[in-house]
Write a protein that holds these residues in place. Structure first.
Motif, PDB file in Angstrom:
ATOM      1  N   ILE A 160      25.198  27.898 -44.276  1.00  0.00           N
ATOM      2  CA  ILE A 160      25.648  26.681 -43.612  1.00  0.00           C
ATOM      3  C   ILE A 160      24.622  26.303 -42.558  1.00  0.00           C
ATOM      4  O   ILE A 160      24.255  27.127 -41.716  1.00  0.00           O
ATOM      5  CB  ILE A 160      27.031  26.876 -42.938  1.00  0.00           C
ATOM      6  N   LEU A 161      24.151  25.069 -42.599  1.00  0.00           N
ATOM      7  CA  LEU A 161      23.202  24.567 -41.617  1.00  0.00           C
ATOM      8  C   LEU A 161      23.852  23.409 -40.872  1.00  0.00           C
ATOM      9  O   LEU A 161      24.447  22.528 -41.490  1.00  0.00           O
ATOM     10  CB  LEU A 161      21.913  24.087 -42.280  1.00  0.00           C
ATOM     11  N   ILE A 162      23.739  23.398 -39.553  1.00  0.00           N
ATOM     12  CA  ILE A 162      24.339  22.305 -38.804  1.00  0.00           C
ATOM     13  C   ILE A 162      23.316  21.634 -37.893  1.00  0.00           C
ATOM     14  O   ILE A 162      22.460  22.280 -37.298  1.00  0.00           O
ATOM     15  CB  ILE A 162      25.572  22.756 -37.971  1.00  0.00           C
ATOM     16  N   GLY A 163      23.425  20.319 -37.829  1.00  0.00           N
ATOM     17  CA  GLY A 163      22.700  19.529 -36.844  1.00  0.00           C
ATOM     18  C   GLY A 163      23.697  19.146 -35.765  1.00  0.00           C
ATOM     19  O   GLY A 163      24.621  18.371 -36.010  1.00  0.00           O
ATOM     20  N   GLN A 164      23.514  19.726 -34.584  1.00  0.00           N
ATOM     21  CA  GLN A 164      24.502  19.554 -33.513  1.00  0.00           C
ATOM     22  C   GLN A 164      24.063  18.499 -32.509  1.00  0.00           C
ATOM     23  O   GLN A 164      22.941  18.544 -32.010  1.00  0.00           O
ATOM     24  CB  GLN A 164      24.710  20.882 -32.784  1.00  0.00           C
ATOM     25  N   PRO A 165      24.931  17.577 -32.174  1.00  0.00           N
ATOM     26  CA  PRO A 165      24.615  16.605 -31.128  1.00  0.00           C
ATOM     27  C   PRO A 165      24.904  17.179 -29.742  1.00  0.00           C
ATOM     28  O   PRO A 165      25.507  18.254 -29.604  1.00  0.00           O
ATOM     29  CB  PRO A 165      25.572  15.454 -31.427  1.00  0.00           C
ATOM     30  N   GLY A 166      24.463  16.473 -28.715  1.00  0.00           N
ATOM     31  CA  GLY A 166      24.963  16.641 -27.364  1.00  0.00           C
ATOM     32  C   GLY A 166      24.793  17.985 -26.698  1.00  0.00           C
ATOM     33  O   GLY A 166      25.580  18.328 -25.815  1.00  0.00           O
ATOM     34  N   GLU A 167      23.766  18.757 -27.047  1.00  0.00           N
ATOM     35  CA  GLU A 167      23.593  20.041 -26.360  1.00  0.00           C
ATOM     36  C   GLU A 167      23.261  19.848 -24.896  1.00  0.00           C
ATOM     37  O   GLU A 167      23.727  20.609 -24.037  1.00  0.00           O
ATOM     38  CB  GLU A 167      22.490  20.862 -27.047  1.00  0.00           C
ATOM     39  N   GLU A 168      22.448  18.830 -24.593  1.00  0.00           N
ATOM     40  CA  GLU A 168      21.986  18.652 -23.214  1.00  0.00           C
ATOM     41  C   GLU A 168      23.113  18.311 -22.247  1.00  0.00           C
ATOM     42  O   GLU A 168      22.956  18.498 -21.039  1.00  0.00           O
ATOM     43  CB  GLU A 168      20.910  17.560 -23.155  1.00  0.00           C
ATOM     44  N   ILE A 169      24.222  17.842 -22.738  1.00  0.00           N
ATOM     45  CA  ILE A 169      25.354  17.553 -21.852  1.00  0.00           C
ATOM     46  C   ILE A 169      26.536  18.484 -22.144  1.00  0.00           C
ATOM     47  O   ILE A 169      27.634  18.281 -21.631  1.00  0.00           O
ATOM     48  CB  ILE A 169      25.794  16.076 -21.960  1.00  0.00           C
ATOM     49  N   GLY A 170      26.303  19.515 -22.955  1.00  0.00           N
ATOM     50  CA  GLY A 170      27.298  20.546 -23.180  1.00  0.00           C
ATOM     51  C   GLY A 170      28.518  20.134 -23.965  1.00  0.00           C
ATOM     52  O   GLY A 170      29.554  20.802 -23.898  1.00  0.00           O
ATOM     53  N   LEU A 171      28.433  19.067 -24.755  1.00  0.00           N
ATOM     54  CA  LEU A 171      29.604  18.557 -25.464  1.00  0.00           C
ATOM     55  C   LEU A 171      29.548  18.766 -26.974  1.00  0.00           C
ATOM     56  O   LEU A 171      30.582  18.725 -27.649  1.00  0.00           O
ATOM     57  CB  LEU A 171      29.779  17.061 -25.190  1.00  0.00           C
ATOM     58  N   GLY A 172      28.369  18.978 -27.515  1.00  0.00           N
ATOM     59  CA  GLY A 172      28.214  18.920 -28.963  1.00  0.00           C
ATOM     60  C   GLY A 172      28.918  20.022 -29.725  1.00  0.00           C
ATOM     61  O   GLY A 172      29.614  19.767 -30.718  1.00  0.00           O
ATOM     62  N   SER A 173      28.744  21.282 -29.312  1.00  0.00           N
ATOM     63  CA  SER A 173      29.383  22.368 -30.045  1.00  0.00           C
ATOM     64  C   SER A 173      30.903  22.259 -29.934  1.00  0.00           C
ATOM     65  O   SER A 173      31.633  22.517 -30.900  1.00  0.00           O
ATOM     66  CB  SER A 173      28.893  23.721 -29.533  1.00  0.00           C
TER      67      SER A 173
END
Length: 446
Positions: A160-173
């Protein structure tokens, strides 16, 4: 010299790591970088997007994974995406890359430097730059996808490969997990990621077992007072003086309320109040960042901030209806805890590939990474993140000789040795995943 010569960096990039094994994986990744991945990296670098609005980036990454043979689902946790490749019986391994850039104007000599501007999720327009090297993360993820798809006889299991948004604001995961990441696509046996790190020279990998990065909490304190003329302070309660006392007393939380053997940081990053020399305002605003590792220390710091703010207000004689308003963001970045057994297993695979001298243990940092959340569900999935050196070696040596730290992550002057960091990360993630597919996930003592 803050602007670095592109020729020097390019010369570094042309040299593959001397320690890399010349096996099929290494040769294939190197060839794929020359033929394809380099251009993909330059595209991502030149076209960054801000947190939680990475729509074009996500679309391109989704298309890359589809072309590599993955079954891709988009819009998982806003612009997040998930690619799945099933290849017989075996463990399930999840590899993660984050996608967002930073609201900064790039100041590098790269001929593919970003000139992008974008409206963020709150309607503000900023210049955008991949100053934290998430462009290398996505490129390495694609590199791994292409290799695993082309070498299905070398492994068995589910990738499983994921492209995660929003890491810089701590919301994506948080957003992806809330949108049913594990329920919809399967709970993995292990989750692995990496971060290109400008504080390490290219060609090296570092890691930390157990706590590697910190809890990150953002706290706002609205300090209320009673306004008055600056010439008549006796007629009011000065919120600037009160807020200053709060700032000073907050420093005792770390120095006097937690053990010297624990880690805690309480930083007041912004203090805003007043409009004119001779007006005592009726409020002041403080913005804090709070860092810790242990949950108990985190709670001690957060409780202490509110207690100190309230106590100082009462000492100033304010009534109950003018007590400070203390607000802590509900969604915080939790401390990154690298599972010790998975760390040991992964480091073994990395050292077998790159040599023990190039894969070394380092100290935890108090920066934050929302990758932590993938290991915090009820399933208790073990996770591991490692750091891949991104600083071009000649730049590193130049700055070290002067006793200085070169521009690194979150600097407008930072750009990595793309070839070394991307190929090393691709190989590293592939090596760890291959070890898990072959041997399962090692478990620590119960």
């Amino acid at each position: 010299m803050r602007r670095l010569l592109i020729a020097a960096a390019s010369a570094t990039a042309l040299c593959a790591p001397a320690f890399a094994q010349t096996d099929d994986l290494s040769s294939a990744v190197s060839a794929d970088y020359d033929a394809y991945l380099e251009g993909l990296y330059q595209h991502f670098h030149a076209n960054p997007e801000l947190s939680m609005v990475e729509t074009e980036t996500a679309a391109r990454l989704a298309e890359e994974l589809r072309q590599a043979g993955f079954d891709v689902t988009e819009d998982v946790g806003a612009p997040g995406l998930v690619g799945v490749l099933e290849n017989g019986d075996g463990p399930t391994v999840l590899l993660r890359a984050d996608m967002d850039g930073l609201p900064m104007e790039e100041d590098t000599p790269l001929d593919f430097a970003s000139e992008a501007t974008q409206e963020d999720r709150n309607g503000n327009v900023f210049p955008v730059m991949h100053a934290c090297a998430h462009d290398t993360h996505m490129t390495a993820l694609v590199g791994a996808a292409r290799w695993f798809s082309n070498n299905r006889d070398a492994w068995s299991g589910k990738l499983i490969l994921i492209g995660q948004p929003g890491e810089e604001i701590g919301l994506g995961s948080h957003a992806m997990l809330e949108d049913g990441l594990y329920e919809r696509f399967g709970t993995p046996d292990a989750v692995v990621s990496f971060h290109t790190w400008g504080y390490v020279p290219a060609g090296e990998i570092t890691f930390v077992s157990e706590y590697a990065m910190a809890n990150v909490d953002s706290v706002d304190i609205t300090v209320r007072g009673i306004g008055a003329h600056g010439a008549s302070p006796q007629n009011g309660v000065d919120p600037i003086v009160l807020a200053s006392q709060i700032v000073t007393n907050l420093q005792t939380l770390v120095s006097r309320e937690i053990s010297p053997f624990d880690t805690g940081v309480v930083t007041v990053g912004a203090f805003n109040a007043g409009t004119k020399h001779n007006i005592i305002p009726d409020s002041a605003h403080l913005q804090l960042t709070v860092r810790s590792y242990e949950p108990s220390v985190r709670q001690t710091l957060l409780d202490g901030i509110e207690r100190i703010a309230m106590a100082q207000a009462r000492a100033a004689g304010l009534p109950d209806d003018l007590m400070p308003i203390v607000e802590t963001e509900d969604i915080y970045t939790p401390a990154l805890y690298n599972d010790p057994a998975l760390t040991q297993q992964s480091v073994g695979a990395l050292r077998a590939r790159f040599g023990e001298e190039n894969v070394r243990s380092t100290q935890p940092v108090t920066g934050g990474e929302d990758f932590a959340r993938y290991g915090m569900t009820e399933a208790g999935v073990p996770i591991f993140m490692f750091w891949v050196g991104g600083q071009p070696r000649d730049v590193w040596d130049e700055y070290m000789a002067r006793g200085e730290v070169p521009p690194a992550n979150h600097s407008p002057f930072f750009y990595p040795d793309a070839e070394t960091s991307i190929t090393m990360a691709t190989e590293g993630m592939a090596a760890i995943a291959l070890d898990i597919f072959e041997n399962g996930v090692q478990r620590g003592a119960e």
